[in-house]
Design a protein around this motif. Structure first.
Motif, PDB file in Angstrom:
ATOM      1  N   HIS A  91      -1.823  16.823  -9.105  1.00  0.00           N
ATOM      2  CA  HIS A  91      -2.852  15.789  -9.048  1.00  0.00           C
ATOM      3  C   HIS A  91      -2.136  14.445  -8.899  1.00  0.00           C
ATOM      4  CE1 HIS A  91      -6.455  13.513  -9.844  1.00  0.00           C
ATOM      5  NE2 HIS A  91      -5.879  12.912 -10.876  1.00  0.00           N
ATOM      6  N   GLU A  92      -2.268  13.824  -7.747  1.00  0.00           N
ATOM      7  CA  GLU A  92      -1.479  12.629  -7.442  1.00  0.00           C
ATOM      8  C   GLU A  92      -2.372  11.437  -7.125  1.00  0.00           C
ATOM      9  OE1 GLU A  92       2.038  14.924  -4.986  1.00  0.00           O
ATOM     10  OE2 GLU A  92       0.157  14.389  -4.005  1.00  0.00           O
ATOM     11  N   LYS A  93      -1.775  10.249  -7.158  1.00  0.00           N
ATOM     12  CA  LYS A  93      -2.452   9.032  -6.754  1.00  0.00           C
ATOM     13  C   LYS A  93      -1.650   8.378  -5.637  1.00  0.00           C
ATOM     14  CE  LYS A  93      -4.441   8.008 -11.311  1.00  0.00           C
ATOM     15  NZ  LYS A  93      -4.516   7.008 -12.411  1.00  0.00           N
ATOM     16  N   PRO A  94      -2.325   7.917  -4.584  1.00  0.00           N
ATOM     17  CA  PRO A  94      -1.602   7.241  -3.494  1.00  0.00           C
ATOM     18  C   PRO A  94      -0.886   5.997  -4.007  1.00  0.00           C
ATOM     19  CG  PRO A  94      -3.830   7.812  -2.822  1.00  0.00           C
ATOM     20  CD  PRO A  94      -3.761   8.037  -4.301  1.00  0.00           C
ATOM     21  N   ALA A  95       0.267   5.712  -3.438  1.00  0.00           N
ATOM     22  CA  ALA A  95       1.040   4.513  -3.772  1.00  0.00           C
ATOM     23  C   ALA A  95       1.236   3.686  -2.513  1.00  0.00           C
ATOM     24  CB  ALA A  95       2.396   4.905  -4.371  1.00  0.00           C
ATOM     25  N   VAL A  96       1.662   2.469  -2.687  1.00  0.00           N
ATOM     26  CA  VAL A  96       1.963   1.609  -1.550  1.00  0.00           C
ATOM     27  C   VAL A  96       3.388   1.089  -1.702  1.00  0.00           C
ATOM     28  CG1 VAL A  96      -0.420   0.888  -1.185  1.00  0.00           C
ATOM     29  CG2 VAL A  96       1.040  -0.443  -2.699  1.00  0.00           C
ATOM     30  N   VAL A  97       4.004   0.784  -0.576  1.00  0.00           N
ATOM     31  CA  VAL A  97       5.313   0.134  -0.574  1.00  0.00           C
ATOM     32  C   VAL A  97       5.141  -1.243   0.050  1.00  0.00           C
ATOM     33  CG1 VAL A  97       6.495   2.346  -0.419  1.00  0.00           C
ATOM     34  CG2 VAL A  97       6.003   1.078   1.672  1.00  0.00           C
ATOM     35  N   SER A 103      13.383 -10.012   9.427  1.00  0.00           N
ATOM     36  CA  SER A 103      14.225 -10.884  10.239  1.00  0.00           C
ATOM     37  C   SER A 103      14.082 -10.452  11.679  1.00  0.00           C
ATOM     38  CB  SER A 103      15.685 -10.775   9.787  1.00  0.00           C
ATOM     39  OG  SER A 103      16.525 -11.582  10.587  1.00  0.00           O
ATOM     40  N   GLY A 104      13.777 -11.383  12.577  1.00  0.00           N
ATOM     41  CA  GLY A 104      13.584 -11.036  13.974  1.00  0.00           C
ATOM     42  C   GLY A 104      12.222 -10.416  14.211  1.00  0.00           C
ATOM     43  N   GLU A 105      12.126  -9.581  15.241  1.00  0.00           N
ATOM     44  CA  GLU A 105      10.836  -9.028  15.663  1.00  0.00           C
ATOM     45  C   GLU A 105      10.665  -7.595  15.179  1.00  0.00           C
ATOM     46  OE1 GLU A 105       8.328  -7.986  19.757  1.00  0.00           O
ATOM     47  OE2 GLU A 105      10.199  -9.134  19.851  1.00  0.00           O
ATOM     48  N   ALA A 106       9.536  -7.352  14.519  1.00  0.00           N
ATOM     49  CA  ALA A 106       9.158  -6.009  14.082  1.00  0.00           C
ATOM     50  C   ALA A 106       7.641  -5.926  14.128  1.00  0.00           C
ATOM     51  CB  ALA A 106       9.662  -5.728  12.674  1.00  0.00           C
ATOM     52  N   ARG A 107       7.119  -4.797  14.621  1.00  0.00           N
ATOM     53  CA  ARG A 107       5.675  -4.659  14.789  1.00  0.00           C
ATOM     54  C   ARG A 107       5.164  -3.353  14.201  1.00  0.00           C
ATOM     55  NH1 ARG A 107       3.428  -8.541  17.765  1.00  0.00           N
ATOM     56  NH2 ARG A 107       4.818  -9.893  18.961  1.00  0.00           N
ATOM     57  N   LYS A 108       3.858  -3.367  13.860  1.00  0.00           N
ATOM     58  CA  LYS A 108       3.183  -2.179  13.366  1.00  0.00           C
ATOM     59  C   LYS A 108       2.669  -1.365  14.554  1.00  0.00           C
ATOM     60  CE  LYS A 108       1.627  -4.929   9.408  1.00  0.00           C
ATOM     61  NZ  LYS A 108       0.450  -5.482   8.687  1.00  0.00           N
ATOM     62  N   ARG A 121       0.764   1.656   3.494  1.00  0.00           N
ATOM     63  CA  ARG A 121       0.228   2.895   2.947  1.00  0.00           C
ATOM     64  C   ARG A 121       0.631   4.073   3.829  1.00  0.00           C
ATOM     65  NH1 ARG A 121      -3.065  -1.233   1.583  1.00  0.00           N
ATOM     66  NH2 ARG A 121      -3.948  -1.209  -0.535  1.00  0.00           N
ATOM     67  N   GLU A 122       0.337   5.270   3.369  1.00  0.00           N
ATOM     68  CA  GLU A 122       0.704   6.460   4.124  1.00  0.00           C
ATOM     69  C   GLU A 122       0.164   6.377   5.551  1.00  0.00           C
ATOM     70  OE1 GLU A 122      -0.668   9.840   1.975  1.00  0.00           O
ATOM     71  OE2 GLU A 122       0.882   9.721   0.436  1.00  0.00           O
ATOM     72  N   GLY A 123       1.025   6.684   6.502  1.00  0.00           N
ATOM     73  CA  GLY A 123       0.662   6.613   7.905  1.00  0.00           C
ATOM     74  C   GLY A 123       1.111   5.342   8.596  1.00  0.00           C
ATOM     75  N   ALA A 124       1.530   4.342   7.816  1.00  0.00           N
ATOM     76  CA  ALA A 124       1.970   3.071   8.414  1.00  0.00           C
ATOM     77  C   ALA A 124       3.264   3.276   9.204  1.00  0.00           C
ATOM     78  CB  ALA A 124       2.176   2.026   7.329  1.00  0.00           C
ATOM     79  N   THR A 125       3.361   2.615  10.357  1.00  0.00           N
ATOM     80  CA  THR A 125       4.529   2.718  11.236  1.00  0.00           C
ATOM     81  C   THR A 125       5.088   1.333  11.521  1.00  0.00           C
ATOM     82  OG1 THR A 125       3.773   4.756  12.305  1.00  0.00           O
ATOM     83  CG2 THR A 125       5.322   3.404  13.535  1.00  0.00           C
ATOM     84  N   THR A 153       8.018   5.737  10.053  1.00  0.00           N
ATOM     85  CA  THR A 153       6.661   6.001   9.587  1.00  0.00           C
ATOM     86  C   THR A 153       6.692   6.417   8.121  1.00  0.00           C
ATOM     87  OG1 THR A 153       5.885   6.690  11.777  1.00  0.00           O
ATOM     88  CG2 THR A 153       4.594   7.421   9.887  1.00  0.00           C
ATOM     89  N   LEU A 154       5.822   5.825   7.323  1.00  0.00           N
ATOM     90  CA  LEU A 154       5.677   6.210   5.922  1.00  0.00           C
ATOM     91  C   LEU A 154       4.739   7.410   5.871  1.00  0.00           C
ATOM     92  CD1 LEU A 154       6.086   5.748   2.886  1.00  0.00           C
ATOM     93  CD2 LEU A 154       4.195   4.107   2.955  1.00  0.00           C
ATOM     94  N   GLU A 155       5.301   8.614   5.672  1.00  0.00           N
ATOM     95  CA  GLU A 155       4.499   9.828   5.669  1.00  0.00           C
ATOM     96  C   GLU A 155       3.848  10.108   4.321  1.00  0.00           C
ATOM     97  OE1 GLU A 155       6.838  13.146   7.041  1.00  0.00           O
ATOM     98  OE2 GLU A 155       6.064  12.872   9.070  1.00  0.00           O
ATOM     99  N   ARG A 156       4.569   9.785   3.254  1.00  0.00           N
ATOM    100  CA  ARG A 156       4.046  10.135   1.931  1.00  0.00           C
ATOM    101  C   ARG A 156       4.505   9.114   0.909  1.00  0.00           C
ATOM    102  NH1 ARG A 156       1.722  14.663  -0.087  1.00  0.00           N
ATOM    103  NH2 ARG A 156       1.997  15.151  -2.293  1.00  0.00           N
ATOM    104  N   ALA A 157       3.572   8.611   0.110  1.00  0.00           N
ATOM    105  CA  ALA A 157       3.877   7.689  -0.982  1.00  0.00           C
ATOM    106  C   ALA A 157       2.898   7.987  -2.105  1.00  0.00           C
ATOM    107  CB  ALA A 157       3.758   6.237  -0.518  1.00  0.00           C
ATOM    108  N   ARG A 158       3.386   8.628  -3.164  1.00  0.00           N
ATOM    109  CA  ARG A 158       2.509   9.079  -4.236  1.00  0.00           C
ATOM    110  C   ARG A 158       3.092   8.775  -5.612  1.00  0.00           C
ATOM    111  NH1 ARG A 158      -1.451  12.779  -2.239  1.00  0.00           N
ATOM    112  NH2 ARG A 158      -1.751  12.123  -0.076  1.00  0.00           N
TER     113      ARG A 158
END
Length: 373
Positions: A91-97, A103-108, A121-125, A153-158
């Motif tokens: 029995h888990e609860k979702p977590a966030v990072v 620095s520089g260019e990074a996109r979702k 959250r889970e699924g973020a790229t 990609t963040l696949e799992r964070a619990r």
């Protein structure tokens, strides 16, 4: 005195007796779910039905724990022994990072820029450009530093139940990441990076992972990690038998999907022990060649934590070159790369870039001491 053979026979008979009465130590079978295990310590009075109510999303699935751990009697468990619970049953609860620096260019995935303070959250790229670097802070305080030209990609964070433990899994089909797993993290916490070829799982250490279309490499700079090959389209299935990679060693996984035996990392290049001063707008630093090195990676940052990245380059010769620099203080990091593509220990030197027209010298006749930001 009892002979060695006699002792072995005694131990065997005692093990059989314990098994018959249901008190054999908890063992571990192959996971039916194919997921990693969460381990709990059994306390006085614990039963599998009670542990199922405490830990499982569906308490009625406690017989799966009995089968998974090869337990004879679910009502008679040994206090102090370990129970392995497939993470898929918890029995888990979702977590966030959280993104702690960019620095520089990074996109979702939707094309919007990644910004400091973003909660993932889970699924973020995240995809970093040639000049893009992102530092991600996990729930337990551990950090992942995504390097340039990387896809993550963040696949799992619990949050795991009943403790401060967390489970985090990233997928990185291409790029490079450096991980610093917080030593004080809960013992049951799990951290894993997967690529198209391999899995690197860790508890309490520092390591790097690099991935491309030909394979995956890892280098451990502190502690030990478990490194395993992954079959194509492995999904969430647990990796096969892992190879422990100790501190100061690295390994690679190629099309064979099997890690090579650990290889000792190259030593740090011999950079100057004192700060280096040069005039804007360029930096050129020669250093002695290192035996076994086929190339070198050099990174320049405006801070000691390398969150404010200026740039990086791979050198065919032992000479670091950066241009377009403004006057100020910098930190240069250089490591050697061996014939396997494994990157060795870091060497670091402080660099002071002086203006084209120096405003003057200190009373001692030399520039003031350089301090890292």
């Amino acid at each position: 005195m009892m002979s060695i053979i006699g002792l072995l026979k005694f131990a065997l008979r005692w093990t059989l007796v314990l098994a018959l009465i249901g008190l054999a130590p908890v063992g571990r079978a192959a996971s039916d779910s194919g997921s990693p295990d969460f381990e709990v310590t059994i306390e006085q009075g614990d039963t599998l039905t009670g542990l199922g109510k405490r830990w499982l999303a569906d308490p009625k699935r406690w017989p799966e724990l009995q089968r998974h751990n090869k337990i004879q009697n679910p009502k008679r468990l040994i206090p102090g022994s370990t129970l392995a619970i497939p993470v898929s049953l918890l029995h888990e609860k979702p977590a966030v990072v959280t993104v702690s620096s960019v620095s520089g260019e990074a996109r979702k995935a939707d094309g919007t820029p990644v910004a400091t303070g973003d909660r993932l959250r889970e699924g973020a790229t995240i995809k970093t450009a040639d000049n893009g670097y992102v530092t991600i802070k996990l729930v337990d305080g551990s950090t992942l530093r995504l390097q340039s030209k990387s896809d993550l990609t963040l696949e799992r964070a619990r949050h795991l139940p009943g403790s401060d433990a967390t489970e985090t899994r990233f997928q990185m089909p291409a790029g490079q990441a450096e991980v610093r797993f917080k030593p004080g993290a809960a013992k049951a916490s799990r951290f894993e990076i997967r690529t198209g070829f391999a899995s690197a799982a860790v508890r309490g250490t520092e390591f790097r992972v690099g991935a491309d279309a030909r394979g995956t490499r890892t280098e451990v700079t502190e502690g030990t990690i478990a490194f395993a090959g992954l079959p194509p389209n492995a999904g969430a299935a647990a990796p096969a038998d892992a190879v422990p990679i100790p501190e100061g060693y690295g390994s690679i996984v190629d099309e064979s999907r099997k890690p090579v035996a650990p290889v000792r990392l190259l030593a740090a290049p011999a950079l100057p022990q004192q700060p280096v001063f040069q005039q804007a707008p360029a930096l050129r630093l020669d250093f002695p060649p290192l035996e076994g090195a086929v190339s070198y990676r050099a990174r320049l940052a405006a801070d000691a934590e390398f969150q404010q990245m200026i740039g990086e380059t791979v050198l065919s010769q032992p000479q670091a070159n950066f241009s377009g620099l403004k006057a100020g203080s910098y930190v240069l990091k250089v490591r050697a790369i061996d014939r396997y593509g494994l990157e060795g220990r870091d060497a670091i030197v402080l660099v002071g870039i002086l203006p084209d027209q120096p405003p003057g010298l200190s009373k001692s006749g030399s520039p003031a001491p350089l301090k890292a930001r």
